[in-house]
Write a protein that holds these residues in place. Structure first.
Motif: not given
Length: 271
Positions: A146-157
């Protein structure tokens, strides 16, 4: 010496060394184009006045999400596509995607709806980041968090930490593992490098450990992208570029900076 004079001397110095890269910075003022090569940061100028919410680039293309429409870069500048207000843009293997007002769509000369996801913040490859979690593209299956600000590949901020998605196979459901705690604004990966922008600085994944980047600026980084070099932008409009020593005209690698003087920065992209 004026900024223009500095830019010209830099351009002559690095022009024969490496091809020039154009980076595009999205802000509340609009889209600022920055010329850079060989670790040097040259001319920059406002390409389009708008309220930019997101920017993405891939395969020679650049798209911008604004509060009025999705714009794409052409030989005649940035032109509207008819999507309407957007909060996020991104590219996958099949081209441009956008989200806004709960709608997710793909652009193929015209917009074709994929489905609905509320409060989308970022799109990268086959993942979408939103207030209610990470979603797979094009199925829009929710993958968690929840509250995800960004994604890249298998990573989530996210607001609580940086996570990595791990699954035993492509046919099995995976799970998220926290790899850094605390608020993260952005994450970037090109398959070889990974950078994460946290509240306390920018970090790079090096030999399995998250090492702080020695930035010349103390402002908070809000986005990172890759091209010939690594590029980052701060919330107050300081443009940063990291280059290997052997690729620079002066033989001095590392991070360099230049203030663009633009407010409310949200992202940076290269074509």
């Amino acid at each position: 010496m004026s900024d223009d004079d500095i830019a010209l001397s830099e351009k002559r110095m690095y022009g024969a060394k490496r091809p020039e890269t154009h980076a595009y910075v999205a802000s509340g003022l609009g889209i600022t184009r920055v010329e850079t090569a060989g670790g040097q940061i040259g001319r920059f100028s406002l390409s389009e006045r708008c309220n930019a919410r997101d920017v993405a680039g891939a395969s020679g293309e650049v798209a911008v999400a604004t509060d009025e429409d999705v714009l794409v870069l052409t030989d005649d500048g940035f032109v509207p596509t008819g999507f309407g207000p957007a909060t996020a843009v991104g590219y996958d293997g099949d081209g441009l995607l956008a989200a806004g007002d709960g709608r997710v769509a793909r652009y193929t000369g015209e917009w074709r709806d994929i489905g609905e996801v509320a409060d989308v913040r970022a799109i990268d490859g086959d993942r979408l980041a939103a207030a209610e979690g990470v979603y797979a593209l094009p199925s829009l299956d929710r993958l968690g968090l929840v509250d995800v600000t960004d994604v890249a590949g298998d990573y989530a901020a996210t607001e609580s930490g940086l996570y990595r998605y791990e699954s035993e196979s492509t046919d099995s459901d995976g799970e998220w593992t926290e790899v850094r705690s605390g608020r993260h604004m952005a994450v970037a990966s090109d398959g070889e490098q990974v950078h994460a922008a946290a509240a306390d600085g920018l970090y790079e994944l090096t030999a399995g450990a998250w090492e702080p980047c020695a930035l010349p600026a103390t402002e908070r980084v809000v986005d990172v992208t890759y091209g010939d070099d690594t590029y980052a932008i701060t919330e107050n409009g300081t443009f940063l570029v990291a280059t290997a020593a052997e690729a620079t005209a002066d033989g001095q690698g590392g991070w360099r900076q230049r203030s663009l003087g633009v407010p409310d920065v949200v992202g940076v992209a290269v074509a």
